[in-house]
Motif scaffolding. Structure first.
Motif, mmCIF file in Angstrom:
data_model
loop_
_atom_site.group_PDB
_atom_site.id
_atom_site.type_symbol
_atom_site.label_atom_id
_atom_site.label_comp_id
_atom_site.label_asym_id
_atom_site.label_seq_id
_atom_site.Cartn_x
_atom_site.Cartn_y
_atom_site.Cartn_z
ATOM 1 N N PRO A 1 -18.959 -2.220 7.274
ATOM 2 C CA PRO A 1 -18.562 -2.319 5.861
ATOM 3 C C PRO A 1 -17.406 -1.386 5.504
ATOM 4 N N SER A 2 -17.382 -0.185 6.098
ATOM 5 C CA SER A 2 -16.271 0.736 5.824
ATOM 6 C C SER A 2 -14.961 0.189 6.366
ATOM 7 N N ILE A 3 -15.021 -0.406 7.566
ATOM 8 C CA ILE A 3 -13.833 -1.048 8.143
ATOM 9 C C ILE A 3 -13.381 -2.209 7.265
ATOM 10 N N LEU A 4 -14.335 -3.040 6.871
ATOM 11 C CA LEU A 4 -13.994 -4.180 6.024
ATOM 12 C C LEU A 4 -13.405 -3.727 4.699
ATOM 13 N N GLN A 5 -14.010 -2.678 4.136
ATOM 14 C CA GLN A 5 -13.497 -2.151 2.875
ATOM 15 C C GLN A 5 -12.033 -1.742 3.018
ATOM 16 N N GLN A 6 -11.770 -0.876 3.997
ATOM 17 C CA GLN A 6 -10.413 -0.379 4.164
ATOM 18 C C GLN A 6 -9.464 -1.485 4.644
ATOM 19 N N SER A 7 -9.953 -2.387 5.483
ATOM 20 C CA SER A 7 -9.100 -3.475 5.981
ATOM 21 C C SER A 7 -8.714 -4.419 4.855
ATOM 22 N N PHE A 8 -9.699 -4.776 4.027
ATOM 23 C CA PHE A 8 -9.393 -5.672 2.928
ATOM 24 C C PHE A 8 -8.457 -5.001 1.924
ATOM 25 N N ILE A 9 -8.639 -3.703 1.729
ATOM 26 C CA ILE A 9 -7.703 -2.988 0.865
ATOM 27 C C ILE A 9 -6.307 -3.031 1.470
ATOM 28 N N SER A 10 -6.230 -2.821 2.794
ATOM 29 C CA SER A 10 -4.929 -2.853 3.467
ATOM 30 C C SER A 10 -4.307 -4.241 3.399
ATOM 31 N N VAL A 11 -5.121 -5.278 3.653
ATOM 32 C CA VAL A 11 -4.617 -6.647 3.549
ATOM 33 C C VAL A 11 -4.154 -6.929 2.126
ATOM 34 N N GLY A 12 -4.944 -6.458 1.160
ATOM 35 C CA GLY A 12 -4.548 -6.620 -0.238
ATOM 36 C C GLY A 12 -3.231 -5.923 -0.527
ATOM 37 N N ASN A 13 -3.073 -4.720 0.019
ATOM 38 C CA ASN A 13 -1.812 -3.994 -0.177
ATOM 39 C C ASN A 13 -0.643 -4.702 0.489
ATOM 40 N N ILE A 14 -0.910 -5.337 1.638
ATOM 41 C CA ILE A 14 0.148 -6.093 2.305
ATOM 42 C C ILE A 14 0.547 -7.305 1.459
ATOM 43 N N LEU A 15 -0.444 -7.977 0.873
ATOM 44 C CA LEU A 15 -0.130 -9.099 -0.016
ATOM 45 C C LEU A 15 0.679 -8.628 -1.218
ATOM 46 N N ILE A 16 0.268 -7.478 -1.767
ATOM 47 C CA ILE A 16 1.029 -6.914 -2.876
ATOM 48 C C ILE A 16 2.428 -6.524 -2.417
ATOM 49 N N GLN A 17 2.521 -5.963 -1.193
ATOM 50 C CA GLN A 17 3.828 -5.607 -0.640
ATOM 51 C C GLN A 17 4.721 -6.843 -0.529
ATOM 52 N N SER A 18 4.125 -7.987 -0.203
ATOM 53 C CA SER A 18 4.922 -9.209 -0.101
ATOM 54 C C SER A 18 5.516 -9.598 -1.450
ATOM 55 N N VAL A 19 4.770 -9.344 -2.531
ATOM 56 C CA VAL A 19 5.306 -9.608 -3.870
ATOM 57 C C VAL A 19 6.440 -8.632 -4.174
ATOM 58 N N ILE A 20 6.207 -7.360 -3.834
ATOM 59 C CA ILE A 20 7.221 -6.331 -4.071
ATOM 60 C C ILE A 20 8.495 -6.630 -3.285
ATOM 61 N N ASN A 21 8.344 -7.103 -2.040
ATOM 62 C CA ASN A 21 9.504 -7.411 -1.209
ATOM 63 C C ASN A 21 10.405 -8.461 -1.839
ATOM 64 N N GLY A 22 9.812 -9.320 -2.659
ATOM 65 C CA GLY A 22 10.601 -10.347 -3.328
ATOM 66 C C GLY A 22 11.567 -9.798 -4.353
ATOM 67 N N PHE A 23 11.387 -8.538 -4.755
ATOM 68 C CA PHE A 23 12.280 -7.920 -5.736
ATOM 69 C C PHE A 23 13.408 -7.132 -5.074
#
Length: 444
Positions: free
Chosen positions: A242-264
């Protein structure tokens, strides 16, 4: 030195235990801050954007190392509190074997998959090559990251938060010097930043592992030690996965957010890269204190001293809110000057994005810190379903709102607004779960 967290005034014990952890994470963040600072000031804005872009992917690897850290730390804490020293030593060796296997799989996945992932998140062409170069070097240093995290988890489980602080203070300071040497003197560019981190993490890992071996030999022997135990592995996995999943999903979420940021564009990427380092210093500090609270809770759970867990929550809130005040003041009133540390050739768009990010998030540090204290206790008492529910809710809201609000506002400011909303709702769930689980323990 090992410390029994089941005796003494809970608030005093927790402060003495967690403050070195806070100091440790400050120095840990210096690795990433130094990389961005040297890249931005001595190479250029594109290099800063490349390091920041790569950092979001490295967080996936760190998530697995952190999960292994917590799985080992909580289980060892429980055995240490219950004075089951033979099982404690078996838990350590079992954790090392488990972590080594995961590290090998991740290295293979990283070598094959980081290039396509960088393209998937719309990394601009002008920073793609440097981002890939940084990640390639980072991946070869993953064994250092994993076994250093396991070592610090063991230190924390034994009530020793000072030894990791000493290691990180020295290695982080050295990392800054080596960063500058490789980039300014040897003109190695982004690769110099990555190799500096690789070398310093390697030295700190080796020293930490050797110290752990010495510390374990000093613990009383209780019969023949078993190298690997499936039952103990299951206990570790219950916490680690669960700790791995927590941090991994946060990281994946941050990568998705990074993809939005990259568009700017690269300027907004650079501003975000600088600001998110400052934000991560705060959030990681709270998370690390939460980890200390997990160790405290696990030891007292093993000793069946449940009332001390409630006192731990109150002391934890006081501690993190004391940290919130100076960080809020710094970021609200002096954020511009802190961002300038990372940017030599700054643009208006980069500075605007960075300042908006800090102004939007910093008032809500009081909210997210309370959530992380409650999460620390939930993990320490192995209430992992509750822990995961609150974490995923926060993440899902932040990712969805980042896409929606950035589109509605046609501005990166919409992305920054997603953080506070997720924090507020997730905090309510975390505290509700903590109170419910504590009542269940008290009843019986």
């Amino acid at each position: 030195m090992n410390q029994d967290l089941t005796v003494g005034k809970p608030e005093s014990v927790l402060w003495k235990f967690c403050l070195p952890l806070f100091g440790s994470i400050v120095f840990q963040q210096l690795y990433n801050i130094a990389d961005s600072l040297v890249a931005g000031k001595m190479i250029g804005e594109h290099a800063l954007a490349a390091v920041g872009n790569s950092y979001e992917i490295t967080l996936i690897f760190i998530a697995f190392a952190f999960g292994c850290n917590m799985g080992c730390s909580v289980v060892v804490s429980h055995f240490f509190g219950a004075k089951e020293y033979r099982r404690l030593k078996t838990a350590v060796t079992t954790s090392c074997i488990f972590s080594g296997m995961i590290c090998g799989v991740l290295m293979l996945a990283g070598i094959c998959g980081c290039g396509p992932l960088l393209r998937l998140i719309r990394t601009p062409d002008e920073v793609l090559a440097d981002s890939k170069l940084y990640l390639d070097i980072y991946i070869w240093g993953l064994p250092f990251v994993f076994f250093y995290n396991i070592s610090t988890g063991i230190f924390s489980a034994l009530g020793d938060s000072k030894t990791p602080f000493y290691f990180l203070a020295v290695s982080s300071t050295a990392n800054i010097a080596v960063d500058i040497l490789f980039v300014k003197t040897f003109h190695m560019g982004v690769s110099g930043v990555a190799w500096a981190t690789f070398l310093c993490q390697g030295v700190s890992c080796i020293l930490a592992v050797l110290t752990v071996r010495k510390r374990l030999r000093a613990i009383p022997q209780q019969g023949t030690n078993v190298l690997f135990d499936r039952g103990i592995l299951k206990k570790i996995i219950v916490i680690a996965v669960p700790s791995i999943l927590q941090q991994s999903f946060i990281s994946v979420g941050n990568i998705l957010i990074q993809s939005v940021i990259n568009g700017f564009g690269p300027s907004v990427m650079a501003g975000y890269s600088a600001a998110v380092k400052l934000n991560n210093l705060v959030i990681t500090s709270f998370t690390t204190i939460g980890n200390g609270i997990s160790n405290f809770s696990a030891q007292n759970l093993g000793a069946k001293k449940y009332n001390r867990i409630r006192e731990c929550f109150r002391a934890g809130i006081k501690m993190v809110w004391c940290l919130c005040i100076p960080f809020c003041i710094l970021y609200l009133f002096f954020g511009r000057y802190l961002l300038l540390l990372f940017m030599e050739h700054r643009s208006f768009n980069a500075m605007t994005a960075g300042r908006q990010f800090l102004w939007t998030l910093s008032p809500f540090y009081f909210v997210v810190s309370a959530k992380l204290v409650a999460d620390g206790i939930l993990r320490g008492i192995s209430a992992m379903r509750c822990f995961m529910t609150a974490t995923f809710l926060d993440l899902i809201l932040r990712v969805v709102l980042a896409f929606v609000l950035s589109d509605l506002m046609n501005s990166s400011f919409g992305i920054w607004c997603a953080w506070p909303v997720g924090w507020v709702i997730a905090m309510g769930f975390s505290i509700f779960f903590y109170r419910r689980e504590y009542q269940r323990l008290s009843a019986g």
